[in-house]
Design a protein around this motif. Structure first.
Motif, PDB file in Angstrom:
ATOM      1  N   ILE A 175       0.850  -1.201   0.000  1.00 35.68           N
ATOM      2  CA  ILE A 175       0.000   0.000   0.000  1.00 35.68           C
ATOM      3  C   ILE A 175       0.883   1.248   0.000  1.00 35.68           C
ATOM      4  O   ILE A 175       0.703   2.161  -0.795  1.00 35.68           O
ATOM      5  N   THR A 176       1.883   1.239   0.882  1.00 35.45           N
ATOM      6  CA  THR A 176       2.734   2.427   1.043  1.00 35.45           C
ATOM      7  C   THR A 176       3.568   2.703  -0.203  1.00 35.45           C
ATOM      8  O   THR A 176       3.772   3.859  -0.571  1.00 35.45           O
ATOM      9  N   LEU A 177       4.042   1.658  -0.848  1.00 36.04           N
ATOM     10  CA  LEU A 177       4.879   1.865  -2.035  1.00 36.04           C
ATOM     11  C   LEU A 177       4.094   2.571  -3.147  1.00 36.04           C
ATOM     12  O   LEU A 177       4.682   3.172  -4.044  1.00 36.04           O
ATOM     13  N   TYR A 179       2.721   5.212  -2.640  1.00 34.44           N
ATOM     14  CA  TYR A 179       2.952   6.642  -2.350  1.00 34.44           C
ATOM     15  C   TYR A 179       4.409   7.043  -2.587  1.00 34.44           C
ATOM     16  O   TYR A 179       4.874   8.032  -2.036  1.00 34.44           O
ATOM     17  N   GLU A 180       5.105   6.269  -3.389  1.00 38.09           N
ATOM     18  CA  GLU A 180       6.532   6.512  -3.600  1.00 38.09           C
ATOM     19  C   GLU A 180       6.819   7.957  -4.014  1.00 38.09           C
ATOM     20  O   GLU A 180       7.724   8.603  -3.502  1.00 38.09           O
ATOM     21  N   ILE A 183       6.515  10.295  -1.100  1.00 33.45           N
ATOM     22  CA  ILE A 183       7.638  10.141  -0.162  1.00 33.45           C
ATOM     23  C   ILE A 183       8.877  10.844  -0.718  1.00 33.45           C
ATOM     24  O   ILE A 183       9.564  11.571  -0.007  1.00 33.45           O
ATOM     25  N   GLU A 184       9.118  10.654  -1.997  1.00 36.98           N
ATOM     26  CA  GLU A 184      10.275  11.320  -2.630  1.00 36.98           C
ATOM     27  C   GLU A 184      10.159  12.825  -2.547  1.00 36.98           C
ATOM     28  O   GLU A 184      11.126  13.515  -2.210  1.00 36.98           O
ATOM     29  N   PHE A 186       8.537  14.521  -0.395  1.00 36.27           N
ATOM     30  CA  PHE A 186       8.724  14.901   1.010  1.00 36.27           C
ATOM     31  C   PHE A 186      10.210  14.974   1.333  1.00 36.27           C
ATOM     32  O   PHE A 186      10.677  15.932   1.948  1.00 36.27           O
TER      33      PHE A 186
END
Lengths: 194, 457
Positions: A175-177, A179-180, A183-184, A186
């Protein structure tokens, strides 16, 4: 992660408050590097007498309750150490659901990562569930957020995201990946003082 | 609208999600140790994943390590866990302070000591005493192994924002009363679950006057009251502590300027507020099987009110109405992430200097890190302890949790500077009595607790 929707199973009541993770799985069993094999050591100090014989007075050893998959218990369950081994031990023993008055925050998060359903119900309702005989089944219906026993029906709350994960057996990291990029982005904006 | 320090740090770390639901939070620093990490690395390997940011993860070995003859780990499973961390750190490129390394020690001691722990950060570790790092004005909390794996893979974590609680600690601490007594007093008064679902901030004049080491003791035990995060606003004391440490920011003045934004605007920003006056606080000693079962040293143990009390009294072999001065101490433990720092050892040594421990008492002194051990030796503290009959050991978690060879024998009462008095925590059948280093040192000399405020030690 294994999906969980509705189960109808027998139960074990251990109505003690503040059961800490040292009781669920004592530290001498944390040395494994695997996630499985902890079930035999669940509640070790209560379950076994010195010398290793089963303690006949501890309800988990009741011969009529060996197939139980639902644990009914007290308040502040899983307090103390962060050890995820506590959840692994409950699962490995065969429990699929725990019903308590409340949980430590860390234990609760660990349960959501392992498809182990931790339900909160008030004491009066848990007392009714705790009266279930060894052969009587309790139904836990996650889609409808209900615990049913005889003619009783108790509603429980669960965060929609955790519910979605449980029902679909989703893995958090996948799930989190998704949002790659976020995240980058950020990381690019983070202050750097070196 | 006014905000808490916690709100400000949290908001800066949100990547996605709404308040009230699980939000994806960026993690500035993850600390790792050998017990809760092997399954996490294994998970990465199974899924062909890498560690996203090796520069934001740091590992050490503490729970399993022996405190004598450290390179000879006799327990095969402990040895395997230690080796596994070494191999995982090598394979995934994670920095490691391994066995015998200059930087090795208890994970919550070395983070601050190395300057890895800094204000304004989100810090996680697979250990509930991660709350310790909140003393620097950070959001720091313990996580499970699945979350460790998640942070290794993504450098983020899903969390639902907790409520905030401000604990106003005020008054001058009486002589013989310490940070340990404050947190034990709060938990004795409020119970072991008052902080569940909350991020706690300690504030007030008592806190402002505390050293970083005292603040760490306070925040360390927030988890024993159910709060997985305890914190203190960063101030000059914090900045002075961080400055010059191995991993402190190079552009230090700029960093301080950035850190100074993290403070609570006003008390109304907290969801709940609690008031705790320490001016008449007494030294605390735990009598039972959770940290809430504690009393001031001059007060009798409480009456039995429920099954839990009854079981606790049975387990510890004590009776209501007795006092801590009547507990026959057979074992003494100085150390742990709560009270294993240099100032703790100094206080204990000052009490014990010129005395000998009571007959029949075994006393272990376990510095929280190798650096602390060496510094203590420079100051001659080791000689004071040894002259008193104590064993001076190598750093590690030691008898706080008995995963390594250091254990309290069954049925023996242990005066301990650690954090948990759960059944079996220090060894099967062990009876733990938590107290401050000064109280524990006095108990070592007398063979029972004394009221260090009144009696000449």
């Amino acid at each position: 992660m294994q999906a969980i929707t509705t189960i109808s199973e027998t139960s074990v009541p251990i109505m003690k408050e503040n059961i800490d993770t040292d009781q669920l799985i004592p530290k001498q069993f944390l040395k494994n590097i695997l996630k499985t094999g902890y079930g035999k050591d669940l509640f070790y100090d209560w379950r076994y007498l010195p010398g290793g014989k089963l303690n006949p007075d501890f309800i988990l050893n009741d011969p009529d309750r060996q197939a139980a998959q639902i644990l009914v218990t007290g308040d502040n369950f899983g307090c103390g150490s962060s050890r995820e081994h506590a959840v692994w031990a409950l699962k490995d023993y065969g429990f699929k659901v725990v019903i308590a008055g409340g949980y430590s925050d860390i234990f609760y998060m660990n349960s959501t990562k392992n498809g182990f359903l931790a339900i909160i119900l008030p004491e009066a309702e848990r007392k009714i569930l705790a009266s279930a005989k060894p052969d009587e089944k309790i139904t836990v219906d996650l889609p409808n957020q209900q615990v049913r026993y005889h003619d009783y029906s108790f509603d429980f709350d669960i965060d929609p995201l955790w519910k979605h994960k449980f029902i679909n057996g989703l893995d958090d990291i996948d799930i989190t990946l998704g949002y790659e990029k976020e995240i980058e982005d950020f990381e690019k904006k983070m202050p750097n003082f070196n | 609208m006014s905000q808490t320090m916690f709100d400000k740090i949290w908001d800066q770390h949100v990547i996605t999600g709404e308040v009230g639901k699980p939000q994806l939070i960026y993690v500035d620093l993850q600390l790792l140790h050998e017990v809760t990490s092997p399954q996490a690395f294994e998970g990465l390997r199974e899924n062909h994943r890498k560690v996203r940011r090796t520069d934001r993860n740091f590992a050490t070995m503490d729970h399993n390590v022996p405190t004598v003859d450290i390179f000879n780990i006799k327990d095969a499973i402990s040895r395997k866990q230690i080796q596994t961390l070494q191999e995982n750190a090598d394979e995934f490129g994670v920095r490691l302070a391994g066995m015998g390394s200059q930087d090795q020690g208890i994970v919550h001691v070395i983070g601050p000591q190395l300057g890895l722990t800094q204000p304004g950060m989100v810090i996680v570790c697979g250990d509930s005493h991660t709350a310790t790092h909140g003393a620097f004005g950070s959001i720091a909390f313990g996580i499970g192994t699945s979350e460790v794996e998640h942070v290794l893979a993504t450098q983020t974590i899903w969390q639902t924002k907790p409520k905030t609680m401000g604990i106003h600690v005020h008054g001058k601490l009486p002589h013989g009363v310490f940070a340990k007594d404050i947190i034990m007093g709060i938990i004795a008064q409020e119970g072991v679950a008052f902080g569940t679902g909350y991020a706690v901030e300690f504030y007030g004049d008592t806190i402002r006057n505390m050293s970083m080491e005292e603040r760490m003791t306070l925040c360390n035990m927030a988890i024993e009251g159910g709060a997985k995060m305890g914190s203190v606003q960063p101030d000059q004391t914090t900045f002075d502590y961080v400055k010059g440490r191995k991993f402190a920011p190079k552009k230090f003045n700029q960093a301080v300027k950035y850190w100074q934004q993290f403070y609570t605007d006003d008390v109304s920003a907290f969801d709940d507020v609690m008031d705790f006056d320490v001016s008449k606080l007494a030294p605390f000693v735990s009598w039972g099987t959770n940290p809430g079962m504690s009393v001031p040293v001059d007060k009798p143990f409480p009456a039995i009110e429920n099954d839990d009390d009854k079981k606790a009294y049975q387990y510890v072999g004590l009776k209501p109405g007795q006092t801590a001065t009547q507990i026959p101490i057979g074992f003494v433990f100085f150390g742990s992430c709560t009270n294993g720092r240099l100032s703790d050892l100094k206080i204990a040594a000052s009490v014990i200097k010129g005395h000998h421990i009571a007959k029949g008492v075994t006393a272990l002194v376990v510095p929280g890190s190798r650096q602390i051990k060496e510094r203590a030796e420079e100051l001659g503290l080791d000689k004071i302890f040894k002259a008193a009959g104590c064993e001076w050991r190598e750093p590690g978690c030691s008898a706080c949790l008995g995963m390594n060879p250091d254990r309290v024998p069954a049925g023996v009462h242990c005066a301990s500077t650690s954090n948990r008095n759960f059944e079996g925590r220090q060894g099967a059948g062990s009876r733990t009595h938590l107290a401050s280093p000064a109280m524990v040192a006095a108990a070592a000399i007398h063979g029972h607790f004394i009221d260090i405020r009144k009696e000449a030690v």
